[in-house]
Design a protein around this motif. Structure first.
Motif, PDB file in Angstrom:
ATOM      1  N   GLY A  26       0.803  -1.210   0.000  1.00 25.40           N
ATOM      2  CA  GLY A  26       0.000   0.000   0.000  1.00 25.40           C
ATOM      3  C   GLY A  26       0.831   1.252   0.000  1.00 25.40           C
ATOM      4  O   GLY A  26       0.375   2.300   0.402  1.00 25.40           O
ATOM      5  N   VAL A  27       2.099   1.157  -0.400  1.00 25.09           N
ATOM      6  CA  VAL A  27       2.910   2.357  -0.357  1.00 25.09           C
ATOM      7  C   VAL A  27       2.651   3.210  -1.575  1.00 25.09           C
ATOM      8  O   VAL A  27       2.234   2.746  -2.619  1.00 25.09           O
ATOM      9  CB  VAL A  27       4.413   2.005  -0.301  1.00 25.09           C
ATOM     10  N   ALA A  28       2.914   4.490  -1.424  1.00 23.73           N
ATOM     11  CA  ALA A  28       2.860   5.426  -2.533  1.00 23.73           C
ATOM     12  C   ALA A  28       4.052   6.336  -2.370  1.00 23.73           C
ATOM     13  O   ALA A  28       4.744   6.282  -1.362  1.00 23.73           O
ATOM     14  CB  ALA A  28       1.553   6.218  -2.506  1.00 23.73           C
ATOM     15  N   LYS A  55      -5.811 -12.256 -13.358  1.00 19.17           N
ATOM     16  CA  LYS A  55      -6.261 -11.067 -12.631  1.00 19.17           C
ATOM     17  C   LYS A  55      -5.266  -9.931 -12.819  1.00 19.17           C
ATOM     18  O   LYS A  55      -4.067 -10.151 -13.009  1.00 19.17           O
ATOM     19  CB  LYS A  55      -6.411 -11.406 -11.150  1.00 19.17           C
ATOM     20  N   ASP A  56      -5.775  -8.726 -12.780  1.00 19.70           N
ATOM     21  CA  ASP A  56      -4.926  -7.541 -12.813  1.00 19.70           C
ATOM     22  C   ASP A  56      -4.350  -7.364 -11.410  1.00 19.70           C
ATOM     23  O   ASP A  56      -4.996  -6.814 -10.519  1.00 19.70           O
ATOM     24  CB  ASP A  56      -5.760  -6.321 -13.215  1.00 19.70           C
ATOM     25  N   LEU A  57      -3.119  -7.845 -11.209  1.00 20.15           N
ATOM     26  CA  LEU A  57      -2.546  -7.857  -9.866  1.00 20.15           C
ATOM     27  C   LEU A  57      -2.270  -6.458  -9.321  1.00 20.15           C
ATOM     28  O   LEU A  57      -2.309  -6.248  -8.105  1.00 20.15           O
ATOM     29  CB  LEU A  57      -1.261  -8.688  -9.857  1.00 20.15           C
ATOM     30  N   GLU A  58      -2.010  -5.519 -10.213  1.00 19.47           N
ATOM     31  CA  GLU A  58      -1.810  -4.156  -9.721  1.00 19.47           C
ATOM     32  C   GLU A  58      -3.116  -3.601  -9.155  1.00 19.47           C
ATOM     33  O   GLU A  58      -3.126  -2.935  -8.116  1.00 19.47           O
ATOM     34  CB  GLU A  58      -1.306  -3.255 -10.848  1.00 19.47           C
ATOM     35  N   ALA A  59      -4.223  -3.916  -9.811  1.00 16.54           N
ATOM     36  CA  ALA A  59      -5.523  -3.494  -9.280  1.00 16.54           C
ATOM     37  C   ALA A  59      -5.814  -4.194  -7.963  1.00 16.54           C
ATOM     38  O   ALA A  59      -6.377  -3.606  -7.037  1.00 16.54           O
ATOM     39  CB  ALA A  59      -6.621  -3.798 -10.300  1.00 16.54           C
ATOM     40  N   LEU A  64      -6.268  -4.059  -2.075  1.00 15.05           N
ATOM     41  CA  LEU A  64      -5.808  -4.496  -0.756  1.00 15.05           C
ATOM     42  C   LEU A  64      -5.295  -3.308   0.056  1.00 15.05           C
ATOM     43  O   LEU A  64      -5.552  -3.214   1.258  1.00 15.05           O
ATOM     44  CB  LEU A  64      -4.712  -5.554  -0.902  1.00 15.05           C
ATOM     45  N   ASP A  65      -4.568  -2.414  -0.625  1.00  9.83           N
ATOM     46  CA  ASP A  65      -4.092  -1.207   0.070  1.00  9.83           C
ATOM     47  C   ASP A  65      -5.252  -0.443   0.685  1.00  9.83           C
ATOM     48  O   ASP A  65      -5.199  -0.016   1.841  1.00  9.83           O
ATOM     49  CB  ASP A  65      -3.363  -0.283  -0.913  1.00  9.83           C
ATOM     50  N   THR A  66      -6.307  -0.263  -0.097  1.00  9.99           N
ATOM     51  CA  THR A  66      -7.470   0.497   0.371  1.00  9.99           C
ATOM     52  C   THR A  66      -8.147  -0.200   1.544  1.00  9.99           C
ATOM     53  O   THR A  66      -8.490   0.438   2.555  1.00  9.99           O
ATOM     54  CB  THR A  66      -8.483   0.679  -0.774  1.00  9.99           C
ATOM     55  N   ALA A 203     -12.665  -8.772   4.118  1.00  9.47           N
ATOM     56  CA  ALA A 203     -12.737  -8.515   2.677  1.00  9.47           C
ATOM     57  C   ALA A 203     -11.358  -8.660   2.040  1.00  9.47           C
ATOM     58  O   ALA A 203     -11.221  -9.230   0.945  1.00  9.47           O
ATOM     59  CB  ALA A 203     -13.288  -7.117   2.426  1.00  9.47           C
ATOM     60  N   ALA A 204     -10.321  -8.139   2.718  1.00  7.25           N
ATOM     61  CA  ALA A 204      -8.962  -8.250   2.186  1.00  7.25           C
ATOM     62  C   ALA A 204      -8.514  -9.707   2.141  1.00  7.25           C
ATOM     63  O   ALA A 204      -7.905 -10.160   1.160  1.00  7.25           O
ATOM     64  CB  ALA A 204      -7.999  -7.432   3.045  1.00  7.25           C
ATOM     65  N   GLU A 205      -8.818 -10.444   3.177  1.00  9.05           N
ATOM     66  CA  GLU A 205      -8.435 -11.862   3.210  1.00  9.05           C
ATOM     67  C   GLU A 205      -9.146 -12.651   2.119  1.00  9.05           C
ATOM     68  O   GLU A 205      -8.589 -13.589   1.541  1.00  9.05           O
ATOM     69  CB  GLU A 205      -8.731 -12.447   4.590  1.00  9.05           C
ATOM     70  N   LYS A 206     -10.385 -12.263   1.824  1.00 15.08           N
ATOM     71  CA  LYS A 206     -11.136 -12.940   0.751  1.00 15.08           C
ATOM     72  C   LYS A 206     -10.463 -12.691  -0.596  1.00 15.08           C
ATOM     73  O   LYS A 206     -10.320 -13.610  -1.412  1.00 15.08           O
ATOM     74  CB  LYS A 206     -12.577 -12.448   0.722  1.00 15.08           C
ATOM     75  N   VAL A 207     -10.053 -11.425  -0.819  1.00 16.02           N
ATOM     76  CA  VAL A 207      -9.370 -11.093  -2.075  1.00 16.02           C
ATOM     77  C   VAL A 207      -8.099 -11.924  -2.212  1.00 16.02           C
ATOM     78  O   VAL A 207      -7.821 -12.506  -3.268  1.00 16.02           O
ATOM     79  CB  VAL A 207      -9.026  -9.588  -2.117  1.00 16.02           C
TER      80      VAL A 207
END
Length: 364
Positions: A26-28, A55-59, A64-66, A203-207
Motif C-alpha cells: 500500500g505504499v505510494a 487477474k490484474d494484480l496491480e488493481a 488491498l491497500d485500500t 474482505a482483504a483476506e477474501k481477495v
C-alpha cells in the motif's frame, strides 16, 4: 547526503530488499520535506503478461491497500475509544468512592448536629437572666454561658459543613452521570469501529484467498518493488543529506525495545507482548523507555512535538498518510521498525516506503 551515510543506507536497503524486509503494502510516493505529504508520480510498472482469466494484480494490490488502510483507520478509532473507555471507567469508580465517603461523612455530621441540638435543648428553658438570678455562683453561670455560645458557633459550623458536603455529593452524582454517558458513547464507537475493522480485514483476506499461488508470489514482488522504488525516490530527494541526529538515552531504549519485537505478528488493537498493531508497538516502545505517549497514531500526531523530517533522530516517530493512520519508529540510516498490517509481522522497512505526513518526538 554524505557519501558515507549514503553508502551505508544504500547497502542496508539493498540487503533489506533481498531479504524482503522492505515490503510495505500500500505504499505510494512522497517527498516528505514538510509535514504535509507531497506525492510524486508513481513510476510506470511493466504490466505482467495477461491471458484470459488472469487477474490484474496491480488493481488487486491497490484494492488491498485500500482495505487495509480502512482497517487501520478503524483500528485507530477502536484504540481511541478503548483508551477513553478505560479512563472514564476509572473516573466513575473514583466518583463512586467519593459518593460513598461523602455519605459516611454526611451521616457523621447529622449525628454530631443532633447531639449538639439535644445538648442545647437540655441547657435551655429559662432565659439567661433567670439562670443568673438563680445561680449560686455567677462566675460559674458566665462560664457556662460562654460554653453555650461556643456550642452554638460549633453547631452553625457543622450545619455549614453539612450543606457543603451535600452539595459535593450532588456534584459527584452529576459528574458520574456525565461520565457514564460518555462511557456508553465510547462503547458504541468502539463496537462500530471493531465491526468495521473486522469487515475490512475479512474482505482483504477474501481477495487474497482467491489468488493462485503464482499470483500471490507475483503480488508480493509488486509490493516489494513499489516499496523499493518509493524508498529510492525518497532518498534521492536529498531529505537525509543533513541528517545524522544522535538518539537520546530514552530514544535508544525505545529502539532496543522495538528491535526485540521484530518477527512478532501484527494484531489490530494489540499492545504486546506477543502481538502488536502499529501504534501499540510505538507506544509500548516509549513506555519501555519511561515515557508515556498517546495510544493511537492520530493522537501521537496531534499531541507530540513535531520536528522536521531532515532533523529526525533514532527513536522519533514517523507518521504516515494524510489521515495519520500509520506510525513507525525511526531507527536511523533511513530505516524504520513498524507493525505493517494483518498477516504481517513487526519488521524493518525503508522510512520513505510510505507517504510521510511528518515526524514527532516523544522526548525533548
Amino acid at each position: 547526503m554524505g557519501s558515507g551515510v549514503r553508502s551505508v543506507t544504500t547497502t542496508a536497503i539493498a540487503l533489506a530488499c533481498a531479504a524482503a524486509i522492505l515490503s510495505a503494502p500500500g505504499v505510494a510516493y512522497a517527498a516528505p520535506t514538510t509535514p504535509t505529504p507531497i506525492p510524486t508520480p508513481a513510476p510506470t510498472l511493466t504490466p505482467a503478461p495477461t491471458s484470459p482469466g488472469t487477474k490484474d494484480l496491480e488493481a488487486v494490490r491497490m484494492k488491498l491497500d485500500t482495505l487495509y488502510h480502512d482497517a487501520a483507520v478503524a483500528t485507530d478509532a477502536y484504540n481511541l475509544a478503548e483508551e477513553r473507555t478505560g479512563k472514564q471507567s476509572a473516573q466513575i469508580v473514583g466518583l463512586a468512592r467519593e459518593i460513598v465517603e461523602g455519605k459516611v461523612r454526611l451521616d457523621d455530621l447529622w449525628e454530631r448536629v443532633g447531639a449538639a441540638a439535644r445538648a442545647q435543648y437540655r441547657a435551655g428553658g429559662l432565659p439567661d437572666e433567670a439562670h443568673l438570678m438563680l445561680s449560686d455562683d455567677p462566675r460559674e453561670f458566665l462560664d457556662g454561658a460562654g460554653r453555650i455560645r461556643q456550642g452554638d458557633q460549633a453547631t452553625k459550623g457543622l450545619l455549614t459543613e453539612m450543606e457543603r458536603t451535600q452539595k459535593d455529593l450532588e456534584q459527584y452524582a452529576r459528574d458520574a452521570a456525565a461520565q457514564w454517558k460518555k462511557l456508553e458513547a465510547n462503547r458504541e464507537a468502539k463496537a462500530k469501529a471493531k465491526k468495521k475493522v473486522e469487515e475490512r480485514i475479512a474482505a482483504a483476506e477474501k481477495v487474497e484467498s482467491e489468488l493462485e499461488t503464482e499470483e500471490k508470489e507475483r503480488l508480493a514482488k509488486l509490493e516489494q518493488q513499489a516499496a523499493h522504488r518509493a524508498q529510492t525516490a525518497w532518498l534521492d530527494s536529498g531529505v537525509l543529506d543533513d541528517a545524522g541526529g544522535t538518539a537520546s538515552t530514552q530514544g535508544e531504549k525505545a529502539v532496543r525495545y522495538a528491535t526485540a519485537q521484530i518477527g512478532k505478528p501484527y494484531e489490530w488493537g494489540a499492545e504486546g507482548p506477543k502481538t502488536f498493531d502499529c501504534s501499540g508497538l510505538t507506544s509500548q516502545a516509549w513506555a519501555a523507555a519511561g515515557q508515556g505517549i498517546p495510544r493511537t497514531s492520530q493522537e501521537q500526531w496531534k499531541q507530540l512535538d513535531r520536528v522536521a523530517v531532515g532533523a529526525m533522530r533514532p527513536g522519533d516517530l514517523i507518521i504516515y498518510n494524510s489521515d495519520a493512520s500509520h506510525v513507525a519508529l525511526y531507527i536511523g540510516d533511513g530505516a524504520i521498525i513498524h507493525a505493517p498490517r494483518p498477516g504481517r509481522t513487526v519488521t524493518i522497512a525503508g522510512a520513505g516506503s510510505m507517504p510521510i505526513l511528518g515526524v514527532v518526538r516523544p522526548d525533548k
